[in-house]
Design a protein around this motif. Sequence first.
Motif, PDB file in Angstrom:
ATOM      1  N   VAL A  38       0.917  -1.176   0.012  1.00 29.80           N
ATOM      2  CA  VAL A  38      -0.114  -0.013  -0.056  1.00 29.80           C
ATOM      3  C   VAL A  38       0.985   1.330   0.149  1.00 29.80           C
ATOM      4  N   ASP A  39       1.880   1.328   0.677  1.00 29.66           N
ATOM      5  CA  ASP A  39       2.790   2.450   0.756  1.00 29.66           C
ATOM      6  C   ASP A  39       3.530   2.890  -0.364  1.00 29.66           C
ATOM      7  N   GLU A  40       3.756   1.906  -1.179  1.00 25.18           N
ATOM      8  CA  GLU A  40       4.357   1.691  -2.662  1.00 25.18           C
ATOM      9  C   GLU A  40       3.508   2.701  -3.472  1.00 25.18           C
ATOM     10  N   ALA A  41       2.372   2.229  -3.601  1.00 31.72           N
ATOM     11  CA  ALA A  41       0.863   2.604  -4.508  1.00 31.72           C
ATOM     12  C   ALA A  41       0.759   4.246  -4.044  1.00 31.72           C
ATOM     13  N   LEU A  42       0.773   4.395  -2.493  1.00 27.34           N
ATOM     14  CA  LEU A  42       0.337   5.672  -2.234  1.00 27.34           C
ATOM     15  C   LEU A  42       1.634   6.713  -2.402  1.00 27.34           C
ATOM     16  N   ASP A  43       2.774   6.215  -2.326  1.00 25.94           N
ATOM     17  CA  ASP A  43       3.833   7.096  -2.757  1.00 25.94           C
ATOM     18  C   ASP A  43       3.793   7.730  -4.380  1.00 25.94           C
ATOM     19  N   LEU A  44       3.361   6.621  -5.168  1.00 23.37           N
ATOM     20  CA  LEU A  44       3.063   7.063  -6.452  1.00 23.37           C
ATOM     21  C   LEU A  44       2.197   8.254  -6.409  1.00 23.37           C
ATOM     22  N   ALA A  45       0.928   7.693  -6.000  1.00 18.47           N
ATOM     23  CA  ALA A  45      -0.033   8.933  -5.826  1.00 18.47           C
ATOM     24  C   ALA A  45       0.245  10.136  -5.266  1.00 18.47           C
ATOM     25  N   GLU A  46       1.233   9.973  -4.247  1.00 20.27           N
ATOM     26  CA  GLU A  46       1.524  11.483  -3.743  1.00 20.27           C
ATOM     27  C   GLU A  46       2.630  12.137  -4.573  1.00 20.27           C
ATOM     28  N   ALA A  47       3.456  11.408  -5.290  1.00 14.56           N
ATOM     29  CA  ALA A  47       4.432  11.940  -6.039  1.00 14.56           C
ATOM     30  C   ALA A  47       3.592  12.681  -7.400  1.00 14.56           C
ATOM     31  N   ILE A  48       2.641  12.173  -7.805  1.00 14.29           N
ATOM     32  CA  ILE A  48       1.880  12.679  -8.777  1.00 14.29           C
ATOM     33  C   ILE A  48       1.188  13.992  -8.425  1.00 14.29           C
ATOM     34  N   ARG A  49       0.656  13.689  -7.270  1.00 18.02           N
ATOM     35  CA  ARG A  49      -0.006  15.168  -6.649  1.00 18.02           C
ATOM     36  C   ARG A  49       0.892  16.354  -6.404  1.00 18.02           C
ATOM     37  N   ALA A  50       1.961  15.794  -5.952  1.00 19.67           N
ATOM     38  CA  ALA A  50       2.967  16.820  -5.498  1.00 19.67           C
ATOM     39  C   ALA A  50       3.462  17.513  -6.863  1.00 19.67           C
ATOM     40  N   ALA A  51       3.650  16.829  -8.001  1.00 18.41           N
ATOM     41  CA  ALA A  51       4.375  17.258  -9.144  1.00 18.41           C
ATOM     42  C   ALA A  51       3.220  18.334  -9.686  1.00 18.41           C
ATOM     43  N   LYS A  52       1.997  17.832  -9.727  1.00 18.58           N
ATOM     44  CA  LYS A  52       1.005  18.644 -10.279  1.00 18.58           C
ATOM     45  C   LYS A  52       0.891  19.964  -9.520  1.00 18.58           C
ATOM     46  N   GLU A  53       0.977  19.915  -8.332  1.00 11.93           N
ATOM     47  CA  GLU A  53       0.715  21.037  -7.411  1.00 11.93           C
ATOM     48  C   GLU A  53       2.197  22.211  -7.456  1.00 11.93           C
ATOM     49  N   GLN A  54       3.394  21.529  -7.408  1.00  4.20           N
ATOM     50  CA  GLN A  54       4.570  22.140  -7.299  1.00  4.20           C
ATOM     51  C   GLN A  54       5.348  22.408  -8.639  1.00  4.20           C
ATOM     52  N   VAL A  55       5.093  21.745  -9.330  1.00  2.00           N
ATOM     53  CA  VAL A  55       5.938  22.020 -10.726  1.00  2.00           C
ATOM     54  C   VAL A  55       5.437  23.086 -11.692  1.00  2.00           C
ATOM     55  N   ARG A  56       6.123  23.976 -12.173  1.00  2.00           N
ATOM     56  CA  ARG A  56       5.602  25.038 -13.002  1.00  2.00           C
ATOM     57  C   ARG A  56       6.597  25.416 -14.151  1.00  2.00           C
ATOM     58  N   HIS A  57       6.084  26.163 -15.013  1.00  2.00           N
ATOM     59  CA  HIS A  57       6.896  26.664 -16.077  1.00  2.00           C
ATOM     60  C   HIS A  57       8.068  28.158 -15.603  1.00  2.00           C
ATOM     61  N   CYS A  58       9.179  28.056 -15.991  1.00  2.00           N
ATOM     62  CA  CYS A  58      10.161  28.892 -15.784  1.00  2.00           C
ATOM     63  C   CYS A  58       9.611  30.377 -16.428  1.00  2.00           C
ATOM     64  N   GLU A  59       9.530  31.304 -15.617  1.00  2.00           N
ATOM     65  CA  GLU A  59       9.084  32.732 -16.002  1.00  2.00           C
ATOM     66  C   GLU A  59      10.119  33.265 -17.231  1.00  2.00           C
ATOM     67  N   ARG A  60      11.135  32.826 -17.662  1.00  2.00           N
ATOM     68  CA  ARG A  60      12.153  33.283 -18.638  1.00  2.00           C
ATOM     69  C   ARG A  60      11.773  32.240 -19.966  1.00  2.00           C
ATOM     70  N   CYS A  61      12.288  31.041 -19.581  1.00  2.00           N
ATOM     71  CA  CYS A  61      12.313  29.975 -20.919  1.00  2.00           C
ATOM     72  C   CYS A  61      11.206  28.953 -21.027  1.00  2.00           C
ATOM     73  N   PHE A  62      10.380  28.780 -19.934  1.00  2.00           N
ATOM     74  CA  PHE A  62       9.389  27.849 -19.976  1.00  2.00           C
ATOM     75  C   PHE A  62       9.716  26.553 -19.874  1.00  2.00           C
ATOM     76  N   HIS A  63      11.043  26.090 -19.359  1.00  2.00           N
ATOM     77  CA  HIS A  63      11.290  24.902 -18.947  1.00  2.00           C
ATOM     78  C   HIS A  63      10.707  24.737 -17.637  1.00  2.00           C
TER      79      HIS A  63
END
Length: 201
Positions: A38-63
């Motif tokens: 269960v922990d492994e599956a929930l780690d995957l779910a948490e990693a997806i949620r964190a990426a969606k919430e915390q990753v954005r595009h650079c203001e200069r180059c859009f990386h």
Amino acid sequence: MAGYGAALDRLTTTLGRLPGIGAKSAERLAHHLLKCPVDEALDLAEAIRAAKEQVRHCERCFHLTEVEQPLCGICRDDRRDPALVCVVEQSRDLLAIEKSGSYPGVYHVLLGRLAPLQGMGPDQLTIAALEVRVREGGVRELIMATNPNLEGDGTALYIAQRLQGEPVQITRLARGLASGSTLEFASRDMLADALTGRQPF
């Protein structure tokens, strides 16, 4: 895909929407997630949620960058040459070039390529932001590193035409890359040769 019950069918269908994942692969992944701890599956779910919430595009180059960093690590790196800008379609193309270890400049990520039949026009890309970067000054050379196929070449040509008359040299990667291929799958040596042998657009 149906027959396993609503929850598993939904998981299989959702996984099947991922690029490169067919129905059989989606079914295998769904069963793997059910069998793993269960922990492994929930780690995957948490990693997806964190990426969606915390990753954005650079203001200069859009990386891609983190929410608390308006500029990506490449744009913040004082050792990079800000006057040399490599234009790529996606962040994964940028990473492929970085693996060559032979590029000292910075980037501009278009977030796609011109593909009118798929509804991708200039307004869906970051071409306007690239024009602003060039017109603000400080850019000596633009290296067009779009994928060497019909849409990629068309996108590069469109950008070159939009920037006609601007005091910037526009080059493109040398054709050491096979026509119709993608940067993501090019070898390190092939990318290094293509960067070194770039030519006027």
